[in-house]
Design a protein around this motif. Sequence first.
Motif, PDB file in Angstrom:
ATOM      1  N   THR A 149     -12.737  -1.411   1.544  1.00 55.87           N
ATOM      2  CA  THR A 149     -14.122  -1.313   1.102  1.00 55.87           C
ATOM      3  C   THR A 149     -14.291  -0.659  -0.262  1.00 55.87           C
ATOM      4  O   THR A 149     -15.374  -0.750  -0.853  1.00 55.87           O
ATOM      5  CB  THR A 149     -14.974  -0.529   2.116  1.00 55.87           C
ATOM      6  OG1 THR A 149     -14.421   0.788   2.283  1.00 55.87           O
ATOM      7  CG2 THR A 149     -14.995  -1.242   3.462  1.00 55.87           C
ATOM      8  N   THR A 150     -13.253  -0.012  -0.784  1.00 59.22           N
ATOM      9  CA  THR A 150     -13.378   0.651  -2.081  1.00 59.22           C
ATOM     10  C   THR A 150     -12.005   0.841  -2.719  1.00 59.22           C
ATOM     11  O   THR A 150     -10.991   0.917  -2.023  1.00 59.22           O
ATOM     12  CB  THR A 150     -14.073   2.019  -1.937  1.00 59.22           C
ATOM     13  OG1 THR A 150     -14.179   2.633  -3.231  1.00 59.22           O
ATOM     14  CG2 THR A 150     -13.289   2.945  -1.021  1.00 59.22           C
ATOM     15  N   ILE A 151     -12.008   0.939  -4.047  1.00 59.30           N
ATOM     16  CA  ILE A 151     -10.786   1.274  -4.775  1.00 59.30           C
ATOM     17  C   ILE A 151     -10.685   2.779  -4.960  1.00 59.30           C
ATOM     18  O   ILE A 151      -9.613   3.308  -5.249  1.00 59.30           O
ATOM     19  CB  ILE A 151     -10.781   0.589  -6.162  1.00 59.30           C
ATOM     20  CG1 ILE A 151     -11.084  -0.891  -6.013  1.00 59.30           C
ATOM     21  CG2 ILE A 151      -9.442   0.765  -6.861  1.00 59.30           C
ATOM     22  CD1 ILE A 151     -11.306  -1.575  -7.343  1.00 59.30           C
ATOM     23  N   ASN A 152     -11.797   3.462  -4.781  1.00 56.76           N
ATOM     24  CA  ASN A 152     -11.856   4.890  -5.069  1.00 56.76           C
ATOM     25  C   ASN A 152     -11.254   5.697  -3.924  1.00 56.76           C
ATOM     26  O   ASN A 152     -11.962   6.329  -3.137  1.00 56.76           O
ATOM     27  CB  ASN A 152     -13.300   5.308  -5.330  1.00 56.76           C
ATOM     28  CG  ASN A 152     -13.403   6.713  -5.884  1.00 56.76           C
ATOM     29  OD1 ASN A 152     -12.405   7.317  -6.253  1.00 56.76           O
ATOM     30  ND2 ASN A 152     -14.618   7.219  -5.939  1.00 56.76           N
ATOM     31  N   THR A 153      -9.927   5.687  -3.829  1.00 58.67           N
ATOM     32  CA  THR A 153      -9.210   6.420  -2.801  1.00 58.67           C
ATOM     33  C   THR A 153      -8.067   7.202  -3.436  1.00 58.67           C
ATOM     34  O   THR A 153      -7.618   6.868  -4.537  1.00 58.67           O
ATOM     35  CB  THR A 153      -8.627   5.473  -1.739  1.00 58.67           C
ATOM     36  OG1 THR A 153      -7.569   4.694  -2.322  1.00 58.67           O
ATOM     37  CG2 THR A 153      -9.690   4.536  -1.176  1.00 58.67           C
ATOM     38  N   PRO A 154      -7.570   8.234  -2.773  1.00 59.69           N
ATOM     39  CA  PRO A 154      -6.424   8.973  -3.319  1.00 59.69           C
ATOM     40  C   PRO A 154      -5.220   8.083  -3.571  1.00 59.69           C
ATOM     41  O   PRO A 154      -4.460   8.305  -4.516  1.00 59.69           O
ATOM     42  CB  PRO A 154      -6.144  10.031  -2.249  1.00 59.69           C
ATOM     43  CG  PRO A 154      -7.459  10.234  -1.560  1.00 59.69           C
ATOM     44  CD  PRO A 154      -8.098   8.875  -1.540  1.00 59.69           C
ATOM     45  N   LYS A 155      -5.029   7.091  -2.707  1.00 60.21           N
ATOM     46  CA  LYS A 155      -3.944   6.135  -2.894  1.00 60.21           C
ATOM     47  C   LYS A 155      -4.501   4.870  -3.534  1.00 60.21           C
ATOM     48  O   LYS A 155      -4.867   3.906  -2.870  1.00 60.21           O
ATOM     49  CB  LYS A 155      -3.273   5.812  -1.550  1.00 60.21           C
ATOM     50  CG  LYS A 155      -2.562   6.991  -0.920  1.00 60.21           C
ATOM     51  CD  LYS A 155      -1.418   7.494  -1.791  1.00 60.21           C
ATOM     52  CE  LYS A 155      -0.647   8.624  -1.113  1.00 60.21           C
ATOM     53  NZ  LYS A 155       0.414   9.173  -1.977  1.00 60.21           N
ATOM     54  N   SER A 156      -4.615   4.914  -4.851  1.00 55.83           N
ATOM     55  CA  SER A 156      -5.075   3.746  -5.607  1.00 55.83           C
ATOM     56  C   SER A 156      -4.228   3.629  -6.854  1.00 55.83           C
ATOM     57  O   SER A 156      -3.796   4.633  -7.428  1.00 55.83           O
ATOM     58  CB  SER A 156      -6.560   3.893  -5.976  1.00 55.83           C
ATOM     59  OG  SER A 156      -6.785   5.077  -6.738  1.00 55.83           O
ATOM     60  N   TRP A 157      -3.983   2.387  -7.244  1.00 56.69           N
ATOM     61  CA  TRP A 157      -3.146   2.094  -8.405  1.00 56.69           C
ATOM     62  C   TRP A 157      -3.879   1.059  -9.256  1.00 56.69           C
ATOM     63  O   TRP A 157      -4.255  -0.002  -8.771  1.00 56.69           O
ATOM     64  CB  TRP A 157      -1.793   1.543  -7.977  1.00 56.69           C
ATOM     65  CG  TRP A 157      -1.007   2.459  -7.092  1.00 56.69           C
ATOM     66  CD1 TRP A 157      -0.002   3.304  -7.467  1.00 56.69           C
ATOM     67  CD2 TRP A 157      -1.130   2.620  -5.662  1.00 56.69           C
ATOM     68  NE1 TRP A 157       0.506   3.983  -6.371  1.00 56.69           N
ATOM     69  CE2 TRP A 157      -0.184   3.583  -5.253  1.00 56.69           C
ATOM     70  CE3 TRP A 157      -1.971   2.057  -4.701  1.00 56.69           C
ATOM     71  CZ2 TRP A 157      -0.033   3.993  -3.937  1.00 56.69           C
ATOM     72  CZ3 TRP A 157      -1.824   2.463  -3.374  1.00 56.69           C
ATOM     73  CH2 TRP A 157      -0.868   3.418  -3.006  1.00 56.69           C
TER      74      TRP A 157
END
Length: 275
Positions: A149-157
């Motif tokens: 649902t989002t790219i804004n996560t701690p695990k994002s590249w």
Amino acid sequence: MLFGSRLQLAVTTILVGVSSCQWNLTEHKKPSPGLTTAIHALTQLVKELAKSEGCQRETILPSCQAYVKANRSKGNAYYWIKPTCASGSRSVQVYCDQETDGGGWMRVHYKYGANTCFKYDQITWTTALVNCLGLVQNMTEFAISDSTTTINTPKSWVMRNAVPSSNVGDPSLAMAHIANCKTPSGSTWSQGYQGGYMFISGKLDTYGKWTSMHYGCRTSAKVGSQTSMRIGGGASHTGEFIHTSCNDYLPNQKNSVTSRWNTANTRVIWIRTSV
């Protein structure tokens, strides 16, 4: 009479909602208990109709990014988009992240656990559709997250100034195969796949707090550095749903983006275009 008048009021309000493709829950009074079930079912139907392509046909735009630029974003949600480069092309519904970093991100496909891949059921991706939506020619950023649902996560590249390429022919065809949950060459995914790659090069970024990720070959890549990722497989590097370099695999460790076909993690592919 009171029961009948409330029923008439409710039905009239619902019909107005259908005709206008809108539904405002504040437009009618709370129904009596005897009407609750029927009106609830009808209102749910109206809500679904309001989200349908038919209701949105006059206002459909060609990309997630176009909704942002037109100031018509409604946050992270499904949006109808209509390719504009081909006469008679039909609208398709895609999920957009419109809240991260200015929005305009389209979710392409994802895996959720080992040996899985999920695509849009109603879309069969072709080279023409990929080109119409500019997913290769107009790609500005390519991203991977661990959330659907989002790219804004701690695990994002994130790959800024992304440049796609492929060693199995036309990058647009490879992208169409990938979006259809196939390998870049169009075959069915397996851990043994070694038929070629799609590559994405660019400047590494993240919405997390980490500053470097495991890259492979006992090396790391720092945020802000020029690097690359790949999807596919080759000799001794098989079944890479998303990876960086070498077969020095450390999935789920050291901020590694890696997910092989049989890796138990979630990797969601997003693309942002310039238009």
